[in-house]
Design an enzyme around this catalytic site. Structure first.
Site, PDB file in Angstrom:
ATOM      1  N   GLN A 122       0.829  -1.217   0.000  1.00 24.87           N
ATOM      2  CA  GLN A 122       0.000   0.000   0.000  1.00 24.87           C
ATOM      3  C   GLN A 122       0.862   1.265   0.000  1.00 24.87           C
ATOM      4  OE1 GLN A 122      -2.557   0.517   3.429  1.00 24.87           O
ATOM      5  NE2 GLN A 122      -1.156  -0.532   4.810  1.00 24.87           N
ATOM      6  N   LEU A 123       1.947   1.276   0.779  1.00 22.94           N
ATOM      7  CA  LEU A 123       2.810   2.451   0.742  1.00 22.94           C
ATOM      8  C   LEU A 123       3.569   2.519  -0.580  1.00 22.94           C
ATOM      9  CD1 LEU A 123       4.012   4.941   2.104  1.00 22.94           C
ATOM     10  CD2 LEU A 123       5.738   3.450   3.160  1.00 22.94           C
TER      11      LEU A 123
ATOM     12  N   THR B 193       4.842  -7.239   7.228  1.00 29.06           N
ATOM     13  CA  THR B 193       3.924  -6.407   8.015  1.00 29.06           C
ATOM     14  C   THR B 193       2.865  -7.224   8.756  1.00 29.06           C
ATOM     15  OG1 THR B 193       2.601  -6.049   6.032  1.00 29.06           O
ATOM     16  CG2 THR B 193       4.226  -4.369   6.554  1.00 29.06           C
TER      17      THR B 193
ATOM     18  N   TYR C 114       7.370  -8.450  15.719  1.00 26.44           N
ATOM     19  CA  TYR C 114       7.341  -7.478  14.611  1.00 26.44           C
ATOM     20  C   TYR C 114       8.061  -6.186  15.010  1.00 26.44           C
ATOM     21  CZ  TYR C 114       5.438  -3.798  11.581  1.00 26.44           C
ATOM     22  OH  TYR C 114       5.304  -2.714  10.744  1.00 26.44           O
TER      23      TYR C 114
ATOM     24  N   TRP D 138      -0.396   2.776  11.955  1.00 28.08           N
ATOM     25  CA  TRP D 138      -1.764   2.394  11.541  1.00 28.08           C
ATOM     26  C   TRP D 138      -2.057   2.800  10.089  1.00 28.08           C
ATOM     27  CZ3 TRP D 138      -5.986   3.090  15.865  1.00 28.08           C
ATOM     28  CH2 TRP D 138      -5.520   2.556  17.070  1.00 28.08           C
TER      29      TRP D 138
HETATM   30  N1  NAP Z   1       0.725  -1.254   7.785  1.00 25.76           N
HETATM   31  C1  NAP Z   1       0.857  -0.528   8.889  1.00 25.76           C
HETATM   32  O1  NAP Z   1      -0.096  -0.329   9.637  1.00 25.76           O
HETATM   33  C2  NAP Z   1       2.190   0.073   9.239  1.00 25.76           C
HETATM   34  C3  NAP Z   1       2.311   0.840  10.401  1.00 25.76           C
HETATM   35  C4  NAP Z   1       3.546   1.408  10.707  1.00 25.76           C
HETATM   36  C5  NAP Z   1       4.622   1.210   9.877  1.00 25.76           C
HETATM   37  N2  NAP Z   1       4.480   0.442   8.761  1.00 25.76           N
HETATM   38  C6  NAP Z   1       5.647   0.240   7.894  1.00 25.76           C
HETATM   39  O2  NAP Z   1       5.410   0.913   6.674  1.00 25.76           O
HETATM   40  C7  NAP Z   1       6.060   0.227   5.607  1.00 25.76           C
HETATM   41  C8  NAP Z   1       5.082  -0.059   4.469  1.00 25.76           C
HETATM   42  O3  NAP Z   1       4.083  -0.944   4.947  1.00 25.76           O
HETATM   43  P1  NAP Z   1       2.757  -1.265   4.116  1.00 25.76           P
HETATM   44  O4  NAP Z   1       1.620  -1.020   5.030  1.00 25.76           O
HETATM   45  O5  NAP Z   1       2.811  -0.606   2.784  1.00 25.76           O
HETATM   46  O6  NAP Z   1       2.927  -2.837   3.948  1.00 25.76           O
HETATM   47  P2  NAP Z   1       2.284  -3.819   2.855  1.00 25.76           P
HETATM   48  O7  NAP Z   1       1.087  -3.227   2.204  1.00 25.76           O
HETATM   49  O8  NAP Z   1       2.187  -5.125   3.570  1.00 25.76           O
HETATM   50  O9  NAP Z   1       3.432  -3.882   1.768  1.00 25.76           O
HETATM   51  C9  NAP Z   1       4.659  -4.480   2.013  1.00 25.76           C
HETATM   52  C10 NAP Z   1       5.189  -4.948   0.689  1.00 25.76           C
HETATM   53  O10 NAP Z   1       6.465  -5.568   0.920  1.00 25.76           O
HETATM   54  C11 NAP Z   1       6.502  -6.730   0.148  1.00 25.76           C
HETATM   55  N3  NAP Z   1       7.440  -7.710   0.674  1.00 25.76           N
HETATM   56  C12 NAP Z   1       7.292  -8.573   1.704  1.00 25.76           C
HETATM   57  N4  NAP Z   1       8.371  -9.357   1.811  1.00 25.76           N
HETATM   58  C13 NAP Z   1       9.204  -8.982   0.816  1.00 25.76           C
HETATM   59  C14 NAP Z   1      10.475  -9.428   0.384  1.00 25.76           C
HETATM   60  N5  NAP Z   1      11.121 -10.439   1.014  1.00 25.76           N
HETATM   61  N6  NAP Z   1      11.051  -8.830  -0.686  1.00 25.76           N
HETATM   62  C15 NAP Z   1      10.422  -7.833  -1.341  1.00 25.76           C
HETATM   63  N7  NAP Z   1       9.207  -7.372  -0.989  1.00 25.76           N
HETATM   64  C16 NAP Z   1       8.611  -7.950   0.079  1.00 25.76           C
HETATM   65  C17 NAP Z   1       5.102  -7.283   0.161  1.00 25.76           C
HETATM   66  O11 NAP Z   1       4.961  -8.148  -0.914  1.00 25.76           O
HETATM   67  P3  NAP Z   1       3.834  -9.284  -0.914  1.00 25.76           P
HETATM   68  O12 NAP Z   1       2.578  -8.547  -1.219  1.00 25.76           O
HETATM   69  O13 NAP Z   1       4.284 -10.209  -1.982  1.00 25.76           O
HETATM   70  O14 NAP Z   1       3.850  -9.894   0.453  1.00 25.76           O
HETATM   71  C18 NAP Z   1       4.291  -6.006   0.029  1.00 25.76           C
HETATM   72  O15 NAP Z   1       4.085  -5.680  -1.326  1.00 25.76           O
HETATM   73  C19 NAP Z   1       6.673  -1.014   6.244  1.00 25.76           C
HETATM   74  O16 NAP Z   1       8.018  -0.761   6.559  1.00 25.76           O
HETATM   75  C20 NAP Z   1       5.884  -1.198   7.512  1.00 25.76           C
HETATM   76  O17 NAP Z   1       6.615  -1.897   8.505  1.00 25.76           O
HETATM   77  C21 NAP Z   1       3.292  -0.119   8.408  1.00 25.76           C
END
Ligand code: NAP
Length: 265
Positions: free
Chosen positions: A14-15, A56, A115, A137
């Site tokens: 999503q990001l 995540t 995590y 979030w």
């Molecule tokens: N979501 C939240 O609420 C939240 C809150 C605070 C901080 N964050 C941080 O914000 C950042 C972005 O999170 P997001 O919400 O956009 O997460 P997301 O929607 O889960 O996206 C993460 C992406 O990383 C990919 N990924 C996972 N394992 C991988 C690997 N080994 N190699 C390459 N790509 C890989 C996933 O691919 P697949 O789709 O194939 O799994 C997915 O496309 C992260 O650093 C997260 O920790 C998130």
């Protein structure tokens, strides 16, 4: 800073999606193009790395902390090895949630679960030439997130039980991605960048149902009643005392996200 040669890892997340909208000149790499548990593909060069790839699944990290660390720590290290300025996103879950006023950058992290531990170690793996952006979030029109889950459940059920004893700031990925440009103007370091305002998951669910015109009721439950595998901080509101960009209120994020969902094909 010239933005040529910008790459976005985790481009299908999503990001990642939102970053590619905010940085249209960037090249997005999905997991298929670069699994970040491995070093970067041969020949990959970048002038700036926006590292949005991450594990995540907060509950899943309790079951497989090693694989979560391979992505969230090893992946950051591999991104840093490209040698370009690096933006890494970290999490409010690096804090234990015992405070009752917003966490600032100088507060001591103490993650409650696997995590959060991987995200904290990932911060350290980013090295000196990096901006660490702690956020919270996240929700957006794509991928798996609380807003999309509530819209699905709301369409199926009259009532949904939602946790009412965790407080944080739901942050719209579109606002976070746009603010990344301002982060790049700051010195390297750790910054808190999350939406203004705070609420519980139950408050957020009610606002989602209301904004989406769904009649679904929210039954307010406790974290213990919900029974998730991973512990989560009861309070994880973030605030910057280091001049990080201020994002709009989460209610504005909700409006903008629903509008973006309407525009999806
Ligand atoms: N979501 C939240 O609420 C939240 C809150 C605070 C901080 N964050 C941080 O914000 C950042 C972005 O999170 P997001 O919400 O956009 O997460 P997301 O929607 O889960 O996206 C993460 C992406 O990383 C990919 N990924 C996972 N394992 C991988 C690997 N080994 N190699 C390459 N790509 C890989 C996933 O691919 P697949 O789709 O194939 O799994 C997915 O496309 C992260 O650093 C997260 O920790 C998130």
């Amino acid at each position: 800073m010239p933005l040529t040669g910008t790459i976005v890892t985790g481009a299908a997340g999503q990001l990642g999606h939102a970053l590619l909208e905010a940085f249209p000149e960037a090249r997005g790499l999905t997991r298929l193009e670069w699994d970040v548990t491995h070093p970067a593909p041969a020949g990959l060069e970048a002038g700036l790395v926006l590292h949005a790839a991450a594990w995540t699944d907060v509950d899943g990290a309790e079951d497989d902390p090693q694989e979560a660390a391979a992505v969230n720590v090893g992946g950051v290290q591999h991104a840093a090895e490209l040698g370009a300025p690096l933006v890494v996103w970290s999490s409010d879950y690096v804090f234990d949630g015992t405070k009752r006023e917003p966490y600032v950058e100088s507060d001591a992290p103490r993650p409650l679960g696997a995590y959060g531990r991987t995200k904290l170690h990932g911060e350290a793996a980013a090295g000196e030439g990096a901006w660490i952006v702690r956020t919270s979030w996240l929700f957006g029109p794509t991928s798996t997130n609380f807003l999309r889950t509530m819209l699905r459940l709301g369409a199926e059920r009259d009532e949904v039980g939602v946790v009412d004893d965790q407080r944080g700031s739901p942050t719209y990925v579109g606002h976070l991605a746009a603010a990344t440009k301002q982060v790049l103007e700051l010195p390297y370091g750790t910054y808190h960048v999350a939406a203004q305002g705070d609420c519980t998951w139950a408050d957020f669910a009610e606002a989602i149902f209301e904004a989406a015109g769904l009649p679904t009721r929210v039954r307010r439950i406790t974290t213990a009643e919900f029974g998730a595998r991973a512990p989560r901080p009861a309070y994880s509101v973030l605030r910057s005392v280091k001049g990080a960009p201020e994002l709009p209120h989460w209610r504005e994020g909700l409006r903008d996200c629903l509008a973006a969902l309407d525009r999806l094909p």
